[in-house]
Design a protein around this motif. Structure first.
Motif, PDB file in Angstrom:
ATOM      1  N   HIS A   1      54.717 -39.770  75.130  1.00 39.30           N
ATOM      2  CA  HIS A   1      53.712 -40.698  75.645  1.00 39.30           C
ATOM      3  C   HIS A   1      53.777 -40.830  77.166  1.00 39.30           C
ATOM      4  O   HIS A   1      52.789 -41.190  77.787  1.00 39.30           O
ATOM      5  CB  HIS A   1      53.866 -42.068  74.995  1.00 39.30           C
ATOM      6  N   GLN A   2      54.919 -40.547  77.746  1.00 39.35           N
ATOM      7  CA  GLN A   2      55.020 -40.619  79.197  1.00 39.35           C
ATOM      8  C   GLN A   2      54.207 -39.518  79.862  1.00 39.35           C
ATOM      9  O   GLN A   2      53.833 -39.638  81.014  1.00 39.35           O
ATOM     10  CB  GLN A   2      56.486 -40.541  79.645  1.00 39.35           C
ATOM     11  N   ALA A   3      53.933 -38.449  79.140  1.00 35.96           N
ATOM     12  CA  ALA A   3      53.137 -37.360  79.711  1.00 35.96           C
ATOM     13  C   ALA A   3      51.724 -37.821  80.054  1.00 35.96           C
ATOM     14  O   ALA A   3      51.143 -37.370  81.026  1.00 35.96           O
ATOM     15  CB  ALA A   3      53.094 -36.181  78.745  1.00 35.96           C
ATOM     16  N   TRP A   4      51.160 -38.736  79.265  1.00 35.09           N
ATOM     17  CA  TRP A   4      49.821 -39.227  79.571  1.00 35.09           C
ATOM     18  C   TRP A   4      49.871 -40.529  80.357  1.00 35.09           C
ATOM     19  O   TRP A   4      48.924 -40.868  81.045  1.00 35.09           O
ATOM     20  CB  TRP A   4      48.974 -39.395  78.317  1.00 35.09           C
ATOM     21  N   ALA A   5      50.960 -41.271  80.273  1.00 37.97           N
ATOM     22  CA  ALA A   5      51.000 -42.592  80.911  1.00 37.97           C
ATOM     23  C   ALA A   5      50.959 -42.506  82.432  1.00 37.97           C
ATOM     24  O   ALA A   5      50.276 -43.304  83.075  1.00 37.97           O
ATOM     25  CB  ALA A   5      52.241 -43.353  80.474  1.00 37.97           C
ATOM     26  N   THR A   6      51.659 -41.573  83.006  1.00 36.97           N
ATOM     27  CA  THR A   6      51.699 -41.486  84.462  1.00 36.97           C
ATOM     28  C   THR A   6      50.345 -41.125  85.062  1.00 36.97           C
ATOM     29  O   THR A   6      49.852 -41.846  85.937  1.00 36.97           O
ATOM     30  CB  THR A   6      52.788 -40.505  84.912  1.00 36.97           C
ATOM     31  N   PRO A   7      49.675 -40.071  84.602  1.00 38.15           N
ATOM     32  CA  PRO A   7      48.354 -39.788  85.183  1.00 38.15           C
ATOM     33  C   PRO A   7      47.337 -40.889  84.900  1.00 38.15           C
ATOM     34  O   PRO A   7      46.511 -41.206  85.758  1.00 38.15           O
ATOM     35  CB  PRO A   7      47.919 -38.485  84.536  1.00 38.15           C
ATOM     36  N   VAL A   8      47.409 -41.484  83.712  1.00 35.66           N
ATOM     37  CA  VAL A   8      46.469 -42.565  83.389  1.00 35.66           C
ATOM     38  C   VAL A   8      46.732 -43.767  84.277  1.00 35.66           C
ATOM     39  O   VAL A   8      45.798 -44.429  84.738  1.00 35.66           O
ATOM     40  CB  VAL A   8      46.544 -42.927  81.894  1.00 35.66           C
ATOM     41  N   ALA A   9      47.992 -44.074  84.559  1.00 32.76           N
ATOM     42  CA  ALA A   9      48.314 -45.201  85.445  1.00 32.76           C
ATOM     43  C   ALA A   9      47.756 -44.963  86.845  1.00 32.76           C
ATOM     44  O   ALA A   9      47.223 -45.877  87.474  1.00 32.76           O
ATOM     45  CB  ALA A   9      49.822 -45.411  85.503  1.00 32.76           C
ATOM     46  N   VAL A  10      47.870 -43.732  87.315  1.00 32.33           N
ATOM     47  CA  VAL A  10      47.327 -43.414  88.646  1.00 32.33           C
ATOM     48  C   VAL A  10      45.807 -43.549  88.632  1.00 32.33           C
ATOM     49  O   VAL A  10      45.212 -44.140  89.547  1.00 32.33           O
ATOM     50  CB  VAL A  10      47.777 -42.008  89.085  1.00 32.33           C
ATOM     51  N   LEU A  11      45.167 -43.022  87.577  1.00 35.91           N
ATOM     52  CA  LEU A  11      43.714 -43.139  87.483  1.00 35.91           C
ATOM     53  C   LEU A  11      43.267 -44.589  87.290  1.00 35.91           C
ATOM     54  O   LEU A  11      42.206 -44.982  87.770  1.00 35.91           O
ATOM     55  CB  LEU A  11      43.184 -42.274  86.341  1.00 35.91           C
ATOM     56  N   ALA A  12      44.062 -45.392  86.606  1.00 31.93           N
ATOM     57  CA  ALA A  12      43.711 -46.797  86.381  1.00 31.93           C
ATOM     58  C   ALA A  12      43.740 -47.594  87.673  1.00 31.93           C
ATOM     59  O   ALA A  12      43.108 -48.651  87.768  1.00 31.93           O
ATOM     60  CB  ALA A  12      44.656 -47.425  85.366  1.00 31.93           C
ATOM     61  N   MET A  13      44.453 -47.105  88.664  1.00 32.47           N
ATOM     62  CA  MET A  13      44.517 -47.825  89.927  1.00 32.47           C
ATOM     63  C   MET A  13      43.181 -47.792  90.659  1.00 32.47           C
ATOM     64  O   MET A  13      42.895 -48.694  91.438  1.00 32.47           O
ATOM     65  CB  MET A  13      45.646 -47.272  90.794  1.00 32.47           C
TER      66      MET A  13
END
Length: 117
Positions: free
Chosen positions: A82-94
């Motif tokens: 799940h960390q594979a998608w969490a980091t890019p999604v967190a950046v995009l969520a910003m």
């Protein structure tokens, strides 16, 4: 070599994931709203600090969602995937987080300005 972890060892990781997720779900709204208390009390405006804090709150929320997903992975699964998608999604969520923070900050500034004039 097969993974020989016990159920207790696997559940201890899941418990940690649940605690981190719960903390993130509490911290994210607080990070988003608490920076507005200072200017609402008439202590001055620090727009960049407020907007950055609110933007980071969105990333914390995405990270908490990732930890919540890791907490419910099936036994024997790989919760770290799940960390594979969490980091890019967190950046995009910003990005929408920053836009929402800027809009909320502007509406609060306008409301306080209208109330004082």
């Amino acid at each position: 070599m097969d993974d020989q972890r016990t159920i207790a060892e696997m559940n201890s990781h899941r418990k940690a994931f649940r605690i981190v997720a719960r903390t993130g779900f509490i911290a994210a709204p607080a990070m988003f709203l608490l920076p507005l208390v200072y200017p609402l009390l008439g202590r001055g405006w620090h727009s960049m600090a407020i907007i950055c804090c609110m933007t980071a709150a969105w990333a914390v929320l995405v990270s908490a969602s990732s930890f919540a997903a890791m907490a419910v992975t099936k036994p024997g699964g790989h919760p770290w995937v799940h960390q594979a998608w969490a980091t890019p999604v967190a950046v995009l969520a910003m990005v929408p987080g920053g836009i929402a923070a800027f809009a909320l900050y502007g509406s609060v500034v306008a409301a306080v300005h209208d109330a004082t004039t």
